[in-house]
Design a protein around this motif. Structure first.
Motif, mmCIF file in Angstrom:
data_model
loop_
_atom_site.group_PDB
_atom_site.id
_atom_site.type_symbol
_atom_site.label_atom_id
_atom_site.label_comp_id
_atom_site.label_asym_id
_atom_site.label_seq_id
_atom_site.Cartn_x
_atom_site.Cartn_y
_atom_site.Cartn_z
ATOM 1 N N CYS A 64 0.776 -1.266 -0.109
ATOM 2 C CA CYS A 64 0.184 0.109 0.063
ATOM 3 C C CYS A 64 0.862 1.183 -0.028
ATOM 4 C CB CYS A 64 -0.935 0.182 1.282
ATOM 5 S SG CYS A 64 -2.152 -1.060 1.440
ATOM 6 N N ILE A 65 0.601 2.178 -0.730
ATOM 7 C CA ILE A 65 1.545 3.343 -0.948
ATOM 8 C C ILE A 65 0.627 4.656 -1.213
ATOM 9 C CG2 ILE A 65 3.275 4.183 -2.651
ATOM 10 C CD1 ILE A 65 3.220 1.455 -4.020
ATOM 11 N N ALA A 66 1.241 5.591 -0.248
ATOM 12 C CA ALA A 66 0.434 6.858 0.181
ATOM 13 C C ALA A 66 1.127 7.954 -0.220
ATOM 14 C CB ALA A 66 -0.047 6.661 1.497
ATOM 15 N N VAL A 67 1.004 8.895 -0.833
ATOM 16 C CA VAL A 67 1.660 10.265 -0.985
ATOM 17 C C VAL A 67 0.768 11.334 -0.517
ATOM 18 C CG1 VAL A 67 2.575 11.974 -2.694
ATOM 19 C CG2 VAL A 67 2.797 9.268 -3.087
ATOM 20 N N VAL A 68 1.364 12.051 0.557
ATOM 21 C CA VAL A 68 0.828 13.133 0.999
ATOM 22 C C VAL A 68 1.371 14.488 0.554
ATOM 23 C CG1 VAL A 68 -0.021 11.996 3.002
ATOM 24 C CG2 VAL A 68 2.016 13.302 3.276
ATOM 25 N N ASP A 69 0.760 15.516 0.580
ATOM 26 C CA ASP A 69 1.320 16.993 0.184
ATOM 27 C C ASP A 69 1.989 17.655 1.422
ATOM 28 O OD1 ASP A 69 -0.903 18.220 1.760
ATOM 29 O OD2 ASP A 69 -2.201 18.762 -0.312
ATOM 30 N N GLY A 80 1.097 19.583 3.224
ATOM 31 C CA GLY A 80 -0.032 19.740 4.562
ATOM 32 C C GLY A 80 -0.272 18.519 5.209
ATOM 33 N N ALA A 81 0.325 17.411 4.796
ATOM 34 C CA ALA A 81 -0.018 16.120 5.052
ATOM 35 C C ALA A 81 -1.248 15.699 4.720
ATOM 36 C CB ALA A 81 0.083 16.036 6.611
ATOM 37 N N ASP A 82 -2.031 16.288 3.710
ATOM 38 C CA ASP A 82 -3.113 15.832 3.192
ATOM 39 C C ASP A 82 -3.046 14.881 1.941
ATOM 40 O OD1 ASP A 82 -5.120 17.120 4.777
ATOM 41 O OD2 ASP A 82 -4.169 19.061 3.539
ATOM 42 N N LEU A 83 -3.883 13.723 2.097
ATOM 43 C CA LEU A 83 -3.559 12.489 0.988
ATOM 44 C C LEU A 83 -3.676 12.917 -0.454
ATOM 45 C CD1 LEU A 83 -3.075 9.562 0.793
ATOM 46 C CD2 LEU A 83 -5.400 9.215 0.761
ATOM 47 N N LYS A 84 -2.649 12.899 -1.186
ATOM 48 C CA LYS A 84 -2.549 13.304 -2.554
ATOM 49 C C LYS A 84 -2.688 12.170 -3.693
ATOM 50 C CE LYS A 84 -1.810 16.715 -5.255
ATOM 51 N NZ LYS A 84 -2.301 18.276 -5.297
ATOM 52 N N ALA A 85 -2.209 11.086 -3.445
ATOM 53 C CA ALA A 85 -2.440 9.971 -4.091
ATOM 54 C C ALA A 85 -2.444 8.429 -3.317
ATOM 55 C CB ALA A 85 -1.388 9.859 -5.455
ATOM 56 N N PHE A 86 -3.000 7.628 -3.562
ATOM 57 C CA PHE A 86 -2.826 6.487 -2.950
ATOM 58 C C PHE A 86 -3.420 4.960 -3.964
ATOM 59 C CE2 PHE A 86 -4.552 2.605 -0.668
ATOM 60 C CZ PHE A 86 -3.766 2.393 0.399
ATOM 61 N N THR A 87 -2.521 3.926 -3.711
ATOM 62 C CA THR A 87 -2.648 2.859 -4.289
ATOM 63 C C THR A 87 -2.624 1.673 -3.299
ATOM 64 O OG1 THR A 87 -2.517 1.533 -6.489
ATOM 65 C CG2 THR A 87 -0.579 2.039 -5.308
ATOM 66 N N ARG A 88 -3.290 0.664 -3.485
ATOM 67 C CA ARG A 88 -3.112 -0.770 -2.796
ATOM 68 C C ARG A 88 -3.162 -1.911 -4.140
ATOM 69 N NH1 ARG A 88 -7.709 -4.122 -0.801
ATOM 70 N NH2 ARG A 88 -6.546 -5.938 0.068
ATOM 71 N N MET A 89 -1.640 -2.207 -4.080
ATOM 72 C CA MET A 89 -1.319 -3.343 -4.997
ATOM 73 C C MET A 89 -2.199 -4.596 -4.730
ATOM 74 S SD MET A 89 2.805 -2.762 -5.156
ATOM 75 C CE MET A 89 3.176 -4.236 -6.323
ATOM 76 N N ASN A 90 -2.333 -5.235 -6.037
ATOM 77 C CA ASN A 90 -3.061 -6.507 -5.580
ATOM 78 C C ASN A 90 -2.554 -7.391 -4.895
ATOM 79 O OD1 ASN A 90 -4.973 -5.875 -7.720
ATOM 80 N ND2 ASN A 90 -3.810 -6.866 -9.306
ATOM 81 N N GLY A 91 -3.399 -7.951 -3.680
ATOM 82 C CA GLY A 91 -2.905 -8.788 -2.688
ATOM 83 C C GLY A 91 -2.151 -8.073 -1.617
ATOM 84 N N ALA A 92 -2.037 -6.723 -1.543
ATOM 85 C CA ALA A 92 -1.495 -6.135 -0.267
ATOM 86 C C ALA A 92 -2.539 -6.153 0.653
ATOM 87 C CB ALA A 92 -1.272 -4.592 -0.639
ATOM 88 N N TRP A 93 -1.999 -6.126 2.040
ATOM 89 C CA TRP A 93 -3.005 -6.290 3.222
ATOM 90 C C TRP A 93 -3.680 -5.228 3.276
ATOM 91 C CZ3 TRP A 93 2.055 -7.497 6.286
ATOM 92 C CH2 TRP A 93 2.625 -8.790 6.043
ATOM 93 N N VAL A 94 -5.066 -5.354 3.728
ATOM 94 C CA VAL A 94 -6.077 -4.268 3.989
ATOM 95 C C VAL A 94 -5.390 -3.513 5.128
ATOM 96 C CG1 VAL A 94 -8.471 -3.799 4.746
ATOM 97 C CG2 VAL A 94 -8.067 -5.547 3.104
ATOM 98 N N GLY A 95 -4.974 -4.222 6.128
ATOM 99 C CA GLY A 95 -4.252 -3.478 7.261
ATOM 100 C C GLY A 95 -3.317 -2.584 7.036
ATOM 101 N N ILE A 140 -3.384 -0.140 4.905
ATOM 102 C CA ILE A 140 -3.843 0.939 4.169
ATOM 103 C C ILE A 140 -3.606 2.148 4.957
ATOM 104 C CG2 ILE A 140 -5.926 2.159 3.152
ATOM 105 C CD1 ILE A 140 -6.937 -0.553 2.466
ATOM 106 N N ASP A 141 -4.118 1.944 6.387
ATOM 107 C CA ASP A 141 -3.856 3.062 7.294
ATOM 108 C C ASP A 141 -2.551 3.178 7.815
ATOM 109 O OD1 ASP A 141 -5.268 4.721 9.428
ATOM 110 O OD2 ASP A 141 -4.354 3.311 10.967
ATOM 111 N N ILE A 142 -1.790 2.203 7.893
ATOM 112 C CA ILE A 142 -0.469 2.319 8.153
ATOM 113 C C ILE A 142 0.536 2.932 7.022
ATOM 114 C CG2 ILE A 142 1.888 0.937 8.772
ATOM 115 C CD1 ILE A 142 0.087 -1.239 9.761
ATOM 116 N N ALA A 143 0.104 2.824 6.012
ATOM 117 C CA ALA A 143 1.026 3.562 4.827
ATOM 118 C C ALA A 143 0.624 4.975 4.870
ATOM 119 C CB ALA A 143 0.518 2.968 3.395
ATOM 120 N N ILE A 144 -0.824 5.278 5.224
ATOM 121 C CA ILE A 144 -1.199 6.804 5.249
ATOM 122 C C ILE A 144 -0.463 7.359 6.461
ATOM 123 C CG2 ILE A 144 -3.064 8.367 5.556
ATOM 124 C CD1 ILE A 144 -4.674 6.172 3.798
#
Length: 144
Positions: A27-32, A34-49, A51-55
């Motif tokens: 799971c990959i998160a990019v913030v600007d 201001g720490a606001d989410l700009k882009a996110f992706t969850r690769m196929n097979g990546a753990w749901v848990g 998501i929050d950790i990456a952000i």
């Protein structure tokens, strides 16, 4: 100055490529800046848990302008930042969050990655940040 959508998408693409090279799903998160989410992706097979950790890793790196692993070193019992992970509605203080710095040394955002070992998470986040800028701010007195 904020990371642009185009830069965020380039960072995501670099992170996906590095994850695939390592044989991991992230799971990959990019913030600007201001720490606001700009882009996110969850690769196929990546753990749901993850998501929050990456952000949270991306936000933590942005809030403090340093790698989350560095914050983890400083937040150990007896350390100058002990307990910091309880601030800001929860921070992540282990590797996988990396600031994104422009050529002038200005923080423009951060990348957070989760889904593998902390070593792989950091490597993928660093590859993403470096695809569009630098991965470290100029010297700071807290850095080790």
């Amino acid at each position: 100055m904020h990371v642009s959508l185009e830069q965020a998408e380039k960072a995501i693409a670099a992170a996906v490529a590095e994850s695939e090279r390592l044989g991991t799903q992230m799971c990959i998160a990019v913030v600007d800046s201001g720490a606001d989410l700009k882009a996110f992706t969850r690769m196929n097979g990546a753990w749901v848990g993850s998501i929050d950790i990456a952000i949270k890793k991306a936000k933590t790196a942005c809030f403090f302008g340093m790698n989350t692993g560095q914050i983890g070193q400083l937040s150990q019992p007896g350390g100058p930042l002990y307990g910091i992970e309880h601030s800001n509605q929860g921070l992540i203080t282990f590797p996988g969050g990396v600031p994104i710095v422009d050529q002038d040394g200005v923080l423009i955002g951060a990348v957070g990655v989760s889904g593998s070992s902390v070593e792989n998470d950091h490597q993928v986040a660093k590859a993403a940040a470096e695809s569009i800028g630098l991965s470290d701010l100029p010297s700071h007195p807290w850095r080790t």
